[in-house]
Write a protein that holds these residues in place. Structure first.
Motif, mmCIF file in Angstrom:
data_model
loop_
_atom_site.group_PDB
_atom_site.id
_atom_site.type_symbol
_atom_site.label_atom_id
_atom_site.label_comp_id
_atom_site.label_asym_id
_atom_site.label_seq_id
_atom_site.Cartn_x
_atom_site.Cartn_y
_atom_site.Cartn_z
ATOM 1 N N SER A 89 -5.221 37.062 -97.874
ATOM 2 C CA SER A 89 -4.007 37.708 -97.337
ATOM 3 C C SER A 89 -3.715 38.973 -98.139
ATOM 4 C CB SER A 89 -2.833 36.749 -97.428
ATOM 5 O OG SER A 89 -2.459 36.590 -98.788
ATOM 6 N N GLU A 90 -2.896 39.833 -97.575
ATOM 7 C CA GLU A 90 -2.538 41.065 -98.277
ATOM 8 C C GLU A 90 -1.833 40.757 -99.593
ATOM 9 O OE1 GLU A 90 -3.503 44.190 -98.020
ATOM 10 O OE2 GLU A 90 -4.797 43.317 -96.492
ATOM 11 N N ARG A 91 -0.920 39.745 -99.556
ATOM 12 C CA ARG A 91 -0.191 39.393 -100.785
ATOM 13 C C ARG A 91 -1.187 38.983 -101.872
ATOM 14 N NH1 ARG A 91 3.676 34.234 -102.507
ATOM 15 N NH2 ARG A 91 3.367 34.667 -104.721
ATOM 16 N N GLU A 92 -2.188 38.180 -101.452
ATOM 17 C CA GLU A 92 -3.143 37.695 -102.434
ATOM 18 C C GLU A 92 -3.991 38.844 -102.985
ATOM 19 O OE1 GLU A 92 -5.581 34.487 -101.000
ATOM 20 O OE2 GLU A 92 -6.411 34.158 -103.010
ATOM 21 N N LYS A 93 -4.398 39.729 -102.080
ATOM 22 C CA LYS A 93 -5.197 40.882 -102.535
ATOM 23 C C LYS A 93 -4.414 41.714 -103.540
ATOM 24 C CE LYS A 93 -8.139 41.472 -98.451
ATOM 25 N NZ LYS A 93 -8.394 42.291 -97.256
ATOM 26 N N GLN A 94 -3.137 41.913 -103.241
ATOM 27 C CA GLN A 94 -2.299 42.685 -104.168
ATOM 28 C C GLN A 94 -2.149 41.952 -105.502
ATOM 29 O OE1 GLN A 94 1.367 43.471 -102.084
ATOM 30 N NE2 GLN A 94 0.294 44.601 -100.462
ATOM 31 N N ASP A 95 -1.930 40.640 -105.413
ATOM 32 C CA ASP A 95 -1.804 39.848 -106.636
ATOM 33 C C ASP A 95 -3.061 39.984 -107.487
ATOM 34 O OD1 ASP A 95 0.706 38.979 -106.111
ATOM 35 O OD2 ASP A 95 0.206 36.841 -105.970
ATOM 36 N N ILE A 96 -4.207 39.851 -106.842
ATOM 37 C CA ILE A 96 -5.476 39.925 -107.583
ATOM 38 C C ILE A 96 -5.625 41.300 -108.214
ATOM 39 C CG2 ILE A 96 -7.991 39.892 -107.366
ATOM 40 C CD1 ILE A 96 -7.662 37.710 -105.222
ATOM 41 N N ALA A 97 -5.310 42.336 -107.425
ATOM 42 C CA ALA A 97 -5.449 43.705 -107.933
ATOM 43 C C ALA A 97 -4.513 43.953 -109.109
ATOM 44 C CB ALA A 97 -5.185 44.703 -106.808
ATOM 45 N N SER A 98 -3.372 43.254 -109.114
ATOM 46 C CA SER A 98 -2.377 43.496 -110.166
ATOM 47 C C SER A 98 -2.719 42.763 -111.462
ATOM 48 C CB SER A 98 -1.000 43.049 -109.687
ATOM 49 O OG SER A 98 -0.932 41.625 -109.694
ATOM 50 N N LEU A 99 -3.690 41.833 -111.389
ATOM 51 C CA LEU A 99 -3.999 41.026 -112.574
ATOM 52 C C LEU A 99 -4.726 41.850 -113.625
ATOM 53 C CD1 LEU A 99 -5.203 37.700 -110.950
ATOM 54 C CD2 LEU A 99 -3.237 37.985 -112.460
ATOM 55 N N PRO A 100 -4.376 41.664 -114.876
ATOM 56 C CA PRO A 100 -5.161 42.330 -115.918
ATOM 57 C C PRO A 100 -6.550 41.697 -115.969
ATOM 58 C CG PRO A 100 -3.555 40.831 -116.895
ATOM 59 C CD PRO A 100 -3.301 40.839 -115.422
ATOM 60 N N PHE A 101 -7.594 42.506 -115.795
ATOM 61 C CA PHE A 101 -8.963 41.994 -115.866
ATOM 62 C C PHE A 101 -9.830 43.073 -116.485
ATOM 63 C CE2 PHE A 101 -13.277 41.327 -114.269
ATOM 64 C CZ PHE A 101 -13.457 39.999 -114.618
ATOM 65 N N ASP A 102 -10.379 42.779 -117.651
ATOM 66 C CA ASP A 102 -11.192 43.760 -118.362
ATOM 67 C C ASP A 102 -12.662 43.467 -118.075
ATOM 68 O OD1 ASP A 102 -12.659 45.255 -120.193
ATOM 69 O OD2 ASP A 102 -11.050 45.180 -121.682
#
Lengths: 454, 454
Positions: free
Chosen positions: A253-266
């Motif tokens: 879902s769009e919400r999930e995609k945004q959530d994933i994109a917002s996560l700190p991931f190095d």
């Protein structure tokens, strides 16, 4: 934090230490009595805080502990809390700073085997129930608790137990705290698990191992053929080439995609930690999107011919590979296994025989982000941590989640308070006490939210 | 057939039986004394027929037997005859019709362990030498004979022996009868052996085995990568894709192509015997051309990840394959190994590490069909069998052939009198007596031809 929790913090901690000091190692026959003692300890504890129908449910292995409180009314939902009281072995014991069964607090963390996996996490719900029962004299919803003693040995007898006690365990939502938050700063809720189709492909060439000098160039080599088949299972963009493989894949879902994109991931650190120069997977998706929301295909093992030291000139009769596909909603494990087999058979050359076996499988699981359980858990986490939890998924499967959903027909909420860094299954396992207390509070808020939504 | 051979047929046979009755099994420690007895028997026998400088040459393992006769004159060539007196073990003993060390004649064949491999074949040259020495009082060329006792255990100490006795063994041509004729009706001479470049390719992905659920789609899988690499080593026409691989490949001569085309070869039976639906190799060549005159590439073994029973969800850290290339004149094993390594490194993705090791190699060997030895053998076979022998090759390598050629710098003539059907290494090993006697005659003709050409 409620006043009751504040006032009883020290006692909660000393009770947790008591629970952690029981060496309930389920793999070790010499700890069988300790496992039983741990179940008895929980039984007494449930009775002492006002839970009802407390009972030890025997299995062919270690028993489970059951308790409930069902006076919230028929109009209120029923929540089943699941956890496990058994723990991993402690070896290598010499790498522990303190004795794994002498719980010790350092730097705001409690160090002991089982601290985060799963005694600390299951006990915070017990303390949440106590807090509500003692403060309010009741629970806002109907609650059942099942704490098993065989999770670390594969929950071997859980499915028969769920089936035997299907009515007793009937519920609207299943709450499990046996996973980790995304990071200390990022509270999260896991809403999805990938499924699995695990296949074995055996390619047979000549009817016996041949001399590669006398026959090489005359007879097809099944190991070369198998490699050719495997090479054709993914394209240059990392996409699986099995026809129809993506037909049922549901986009995040769009919400999930945004959530994933917002996560700190190095990504650089991720690659460094795994010893690779770069990550790799399906093109067009981030690493987390690939791991959580996209299906994939991996060789898990393969073997053929001569595998010893040195040079043996054999043209092997057989070559075999174990190949598994991770599935996402709404792929179906049987459908994918069939498509895989059909494709392999269709691309295998006529100079060999090929046998495809479906070894193991499970469907992917995804909880609706708008479901009552996820909504309630989301509010509860936000109240406890001051920020809305992000929705995450797991790349792997947790078989018991599927078992619960299939047998009890209720959605699972994975509300983890552990951290990946807490050395579960390793020496110096620990649990952050801040998350223990915040977890107790979040748990009380979860039950209240469920009541409000019910 | 010369009169001397005719007159002594029965004695030759009973002497062969004597030789075959010595259980000189070189692999078996309990037969160590038998192996020594066999060497002594040959020593006495050489002395009895008039060979000179008869000597047992010790090695760190079983000894070799040496004899010579060097009075043909400096203008005559020197021929070194090589063979072996050790034999394979006899198991499974219960499948033998007669005791393997009680030589028995049935249907014109002598049944015993070592009958065709190689006592029968080496002894026919001994009887040829006797025939010439007794009939003519001399040999037409200078002759040295070396019969080793470790061929069935890999000729472990042959190279040091050749190096130690390089001068004693110096010669112009090396004659070996330890191979088979193409068929009973088709006498043949083997003029070529393929070479070998045997490599190991190790692909490393993550720094440890990972969970394929938690990491699949994030981190490159070295087993998938290895399969992709192997799949790219041959094209759809069965040609090896390593750049420059065919640069030095010399086409078979027109005579050889015609010889191969004229050979009886039942491709259907060949496939049936090997349990495959069709043969497969480089397009545009017949099976025999592919096996004898074209290079190829085969996976000899590969392994990665989980290879046990069932399903383990591992994303392996490493995947390894043993890959060998059969080489034909004038490919060079070191050149090909280098080209192979360069190509693998160039096509490996940057997400993995790849290590290529050259495990073993040997250059191809091809005797000029017009060389003195082949010409002499060709005439000799035609005189014995009534038809010109066809020129064949072997798909494999015979390491000792290269060792002889390299150390003694003389060409090898492979004049085989055995048949593939004579159960070498199996129960009921036998040798056709017709070929034993024709072989004695052919051997005498070979030496005379060498003298005429010398």
């Amino acid at each position: 934090m409620t006043p009751y929790i504040e006032e009883n913090k020290d006692r909660f901690l000393s009770e947790l230490k008591e629970l952690l000091s029981i060496p309930s190692v389920s793999t070790a026959p010499e700890h069988k009595q300790d496992v039983l003692n741990c179940a008895s300890w929980l039984q007494s504890h449930f009775e002492s805080i006002g839970m009802e129908n407390v009972e030890i449910l025997p299995t062919e292995g270690h028993p489970s502990v059951y308790a409930d409180w069902l006076h919230a009314g028929d109009d209120k939902p029923t929540v089943l809390v699941y956890g496990h009281y058994d723990v991993q072995p402690v070896d290598p014991i010499e790498l522990w700073t303190n004795d794994p069964f002498e719980p010790t607090v350092r730097d705001g963390k409690i160090f002991a085997r089982g601290a985060t996996d799963d005694k600390g996490q299951v006990f915070l719900h017990v303390k949440s129930l106590e807090t509500m029962l003692k403060s309010d004299g009741s629970l806002p919803v109907n609650v059942k608790v099942l704490i098993e003693g065989e999770e670390e040995v594969g929950s071997e007898h859980l499915v028969p137990l769920l089936e035997r006690h299907k009515e007793k365990l009937a519920c609207d939502t299943i709450l499990i705290s046996d996973t980790a938050m995304y990071s200390p700063e990022v509270p999260s809720l896991c809403i999805g698990l990938r499924g699995l189709a695990y296949m074995e492909v055996e390619v047979t060439g000549p009817n016996r191992d041949l001399h590669s000098g006398s026959f090489g160039g005359g007879i097809e080599n099944p190991a070369n053929v198998l490699c050719g088949i495997i090479a054709r299972l993914k394209d240059e963009y990392g996409r699986v080439t099995v026809p129809g493989f993506y037909d049922d894949v549901e986009d995040a879902s769009e919400r999930e995609k945004q959530d994933i994109a917002s996560l700190p991931f190095d990504e650089e650190k991720y690659c460094e930690a795994n010893g690779v120069g770069a990550s790799r997977g399906e093109f067009g998706y981030s690493v987390l999107e690939r791991l959580w929301t996209r299906p994939t295909l991996d060789v898990n093992g393969m073997w053929s011919g001569f595998t010893g030291v040195g040079a043996k000139t054999v043209l092997p009769s057989k070559a075999t590979a174990k190949i598994s596909m991770r599935l996402v909603p709404n792929q179906n494990t049987h459908d994918i296994a069939k498509k895989f087999e059909d494709y392999i058979v269709s691309i295998a050359p006529k100079t060999v025989k090929v046998k495809v076996t479906d070894l193991h499988g499970g469907n992917p699981a995804l909880t609706e982000p708008d479901s009552a359980g996820i909504q309630a858990a989301s509010v509860a986490m936000e109240e406890a941590y001051g920020k809305r939890p992000v929705l995450t998924r797991e790349g792997g499967s947790i078989p018991i989640v599927l078992d619960f959903q299939n047998i009890l027909s209720a959605p699972v909420v994975l509300m983890g308070f552990g951290l990946q860094s807490e050395n579960l299954h390793s020496p110096d396992e620990h649990f952050h006490l801040e998350n223990f207390y915040k977890g107790i509070f979040a748990s009380t808020r979860f039950f209240h939210q469920m009541a409000a939504q019910g």
